[in-house]
Design an enzyme around this catalytic site. Structure first.
Site, PDB file in Angstrom:
ATOM      1  NE  ARG A 140      35.694  38.103  34.620  1.00 59.33           N
ATOM      2  CZ  ARG A 140      35.583  36.912  35.181  1.00 59.33           C
ATOM      3  NH1 ARG A 140      36.237  36.623  36.286  1.00 59.33           N
ATOM      4  NH2 ARG A 140      34.802  35.996  34.642  1.00 59.33           N
ATOM      5  CG  HIS A 190      27.559  37.804  37.154  1.00 57.07           C
ATOM      6  ND1 HIS A 190      28.188  36.625  36.834  1.00 57.07           N
ATOM      7  CD2 HIS A 190      27.818  38.644  36.117  1.00 57.07           C
ATOM      8  CE1 HIS A 190      28.798  36.742  35.674  1.00 57.07           C
ATOM      9  NE2 HIS A 190      28.583  37.949  35.209  1.00 57.07           N
ATOM     10  NE  ARG A 218      34.618  39.979  26.884  1.00 58.28           N
ATOM     11  CZ  ARG A 218      33.856  39.620  27.921  1.00 58.28           C
ATOM     12  NH1 ARG A 218      32.797  40.320  28.247  1.00 58.28           N
ATOM     13  NH2 ARG A 218      34.129  38.544  28.603  1.00 58.28           N
ATOM     14  CG  ASP A 228      27.917  41.437  33.302  1.00 57.83           C
ATOM     15  OD1 ASP A 228      27.860  40.197  33.308  1.00 57.83           O
ATOM     16  OD2 ASP A 228      28.913  42.069  33.708  1.00 57.83           O
ATOM     17  CE1 TYR A 271      39.067  41.199  28.383  1.00 57.12           C
ATOM     18  CE2 TYR A 271      38.772  40.827  30.745  1.00 57.12           C
ATOM     19  CZ  TYR A 271      38.298  40.747  29.449  1.00 57.12           C
ATOM     20  OH  TYR A 271      37.051  40.239  29.230  1.00 57.12           O
ATOM     21  CB  SER A 304      31.436  32.984  31.712  1.00 56.75           C
ATOM     22  OG  SER A 304      31.718  33.883  32.741  1.00 56.75           O
ATOM     23  CE  LYS A 334      32.011  40.615  35.033  1.00 56.12           C
ATOM     24  NZ  LYS A 334      30.623  40.210  34.904  1.00 56.12           N
ATOM     25  CB  CYS A 339      25.148  30.257  30.082  1.00 59.68           C
ATOM     26  SG  CYS A 339      25.998  28.843  30.810  1.00 59.68           S
TER      27      CYS A 339
END
Ligand code: OXD
Ligand code: MN
Length: 591
Positions: free
Chosen positions: A69, A226, A375, A277, A197, A248, A206, A250
């Protein structure tokens, strides 16, 4: 495909600007998907993998400068700049449309424009919002077919005059100098240009579910977050659900699919994965908070995913999966760093260059085969721990909300806030720090309120106020907790094993919600007593547990100062209730 005049007019208008050779409407059928896959393979957009070993699986490579991103190219375009606040980039709608149109104009010549009608949330449920994405990328179409409910049922629901979010994506020439991710919340519109992407181009995720979603949620009185959602089944058969926000890196996807450790599995615990997510949450008629995962798939990070860190993800990606930017092996399978298998003797790296283990760059640094942000895109229906309530229109009732960060020191393993207002304060001041162990001092702290820093579509001070108001509107609010799996000892070693053992913490949290587990009141909140966590099968010394649960007053007083500085960046817009909370925390620390 549709009698919706507004939709037809918008598609024509966008086509007049982008000038595609063809327009194809996505109906959501397997037959059309298979045709598109074949076409994408023929054009080299995706590579068919070994169908005996990985049925229905494909590999895609993004442009080397288009692998994540791009927050600095992401804007919220509103009439008033103050509406987006200090944490977002702002552009006026006029400028946004003009700049993107200049790039999009004629950019689809020689290409096909796909029209993807999709629903976030079960079609027809109170949660559901419909969007239509126009894109010139088959890769986007194939991903969207996994990530959200797409096609004819959505158009049928939209009818002749339903409301929808207008999402336009054009690859243009994938030039980072001509890349813009623009959100126009006042027009319910998203334009993304110049990227291929996922996070920039799967506009349901998002862009719509969070940035526009949070804007709509404030207007309509709900929460677009989120967060992962999971259910914990107790040996009694009771299933309780939590929603959890982590910045992100974690381990959100790992937590969402966790496998209970042996001792707790034998007792009868089981995990139900609802989402990894996104969480859309509404107050239902019972006065409690109910949530859905608006998506139907995972867009997860591959490196580091293996049978120990996430066996359910490993099982999920064995078929019908799109891999992006991983290693391709000679036998047309895939590999990534931190996976299960040894690396192949040779293959191709994420950029398609010949690669073998041990390769080094000019500076002698190892060249990874997979991109660190490689991904997998896979359907949630393939996840062994998937919930049986994915399509329930009411969603699932949320007992606890969990915030978490990566803190080598400071935050204990878990603590419970004193009230909803205190919990909002805990979420609003959430932070993660870079690992500090090596240099022996605290790393840089990045505040990431509710893990929404890059995703909240409006002024975060107003977002905190909205959270406070939602709390007042509930008669049965969830309890709010904070966790930290990443506390280290003086040598920088993690004190807590993490992964499946995190269930021990979840179980304490849920027992607190039922009024069953013991805790002691500390200045920062309720912390478990030493014997209140179920440690069956885990041998952790009492000293380690004590250290995991320790609250250091001096460190927290320093945190109070840092929180005040953070609040000051919002130009006096932070709700009084949160300023009261920081004062109250300081008072408790000093008494
Ligand atoms: C994601 C992210 O990809 O949060 O989910 O960046
Ligand atoms: Mn995310």
């Amino acid at each position: 495909m549709t009698e919706h005049k507004g939709l037809q007019a918008w598609v024509s208008e966008m086509a007049a600007m982008c000038q595609p050779d063809n327009i194809v409407w996505i109906d959501g059928s397997d037959a059309q998907r298979d045709k598109l896959r074949a076409e994408a393979v023929a054009k080299g957009e995706i590579i068919e993998l070994n169908q005996a070993k990985l049925p229905g699986c494909y590999l895609h490579r993004t442009a080397p400068n288009d692998v994540a991103r791009t927050e600095h190219l992401t804007y919220i375009c509103t009439t008033n700049k103050e509406d987006v606040g200090p944490t977002n980039n702002w552009m006026s709608p006029e400028e946004g449309y003009a700049r993107a149109a200049a790039i999009l104009k004629g950019s689809m010549r020689g290409r096909t424009m796909y029209v993807i009608p999709f629903s976030l949330g079960p079609v027809g449920s109170v949660f559901s919002k419909i969007g239509v994405e126009l894109t010139d990328s088959i890769y986007v179409v194939l991903n969207m077919l996994i990530m959200v409910r797409c096609g004819k049922p959505v158009l049928d629901k939209l009818g002749t005059d339903g409301e929808f979010t207008k999402c336009l994506h054009g690859k243009a020439d994938l030039d980072i100098e001509k890349r813009l991710i623009l959100h126009f919340p006042e027009d319910n519109t998203i334009w993304s240009v110049g990227s291929g992407y996922g996070g920039n181009v799967l506009l349901s995720k998002k862009c719509m579910a969070l940035r526009l979603g949070s804007w709509q949620a404030r207007r309509e009185g709900w929460l677009a977050e989120h967060m992962l959602i999971l259910g914990v089944e107790h040996p009694s058969g009771l299933i309780e659900y939590v929603a959890a926000a982590f910045p992100s890196a974690c381990g959100k996807t790992n937590l969402a699919m966790l496998v209970p450790p042996e001792g707790l599995m034998r007792k009868g615990y089981r995990i139900w994965t609802v989402g990894d997510d996104l969480a859309w949450m509404r107050i239902d008629t019972d006065g409690a908070l109910w949530a859905v995962n608006p998506e139907t798939g995972f867009f997860g990070v591959a490196p580091g995913t293996n049978s120990k860190t996430n066996p359910n993800a490993v099982a999920t990606v064995r078929r019908e999966t799109i891999f992006t930017n991983v290693v391709l092996t000679k036998s047309k399978t895939v590999w990534w760093e931190g996976g299960d298998r040894d690396p192949p003797a040779e293959g191709w790296d994420w950029q398609g260059r010949p690669w073998h283990p041990g390769m080094k760059d000019a500076d002698g640094k190892p060249i990874p085969g997979a991109h660190p942000n490689a991904r997998f895109t896979a359907p949630i229906t393939q996840c062994p721990s998937r919930t049986f309530r994915l399509d329930h229109h009411h969603g699932v009732p949320i007992s606890a909300i969990i915030f978490g960060g990566r803190r080598a020191r400071l935050a204990p393993l878990v603590y419970q806030s004193y009230s909803w207002q205190h919990g909002v304060f805990v979420g609003a001041t959430m932070a993660s720090e870079r690992t500090a162990a090596q240099v022996g001092k605290i790393g840089e702290v990045r505040r990431d309120p509710m893990a929404m820093l890059p995703f909240c579509g409006y002024n975060m001070a107003d977002y905190f106020r909205h959270w406070l108001q939602i709390g007042q509107a509930m008669t049965k609010p969830p309890k709010i907790f904070h966790v930290n799996w990443f506390r280290t000892d003086e040598n920088g070693e993690y004190l807590w094993p993490g992964y499946g053992d995190n269930l021990r913490v979840l179980e304490w949290i849920l027992a607190r919600c039922r009024g069953e587990a013991d805790a002691i009141a500390t200045p920062i909140g309720y912390v478990p007593t030493l014997d209140s966590l179920d440690m069956t099968g885990l041998h952790l010394s009492p000293a380690v547990l004590q250290e995991l649960l320790r609250v250091d007053r001096q460190e927290w007083l320093e945190e109070v100062e840092s929180i005040r500085q953070f609040f000051d960046t919002f130009d006096g817009r932070i709700p009084h209730a949160l300023r009261d909370e920081v004062d109250a925390l300081q008072r408790r620390l000093l008494t």
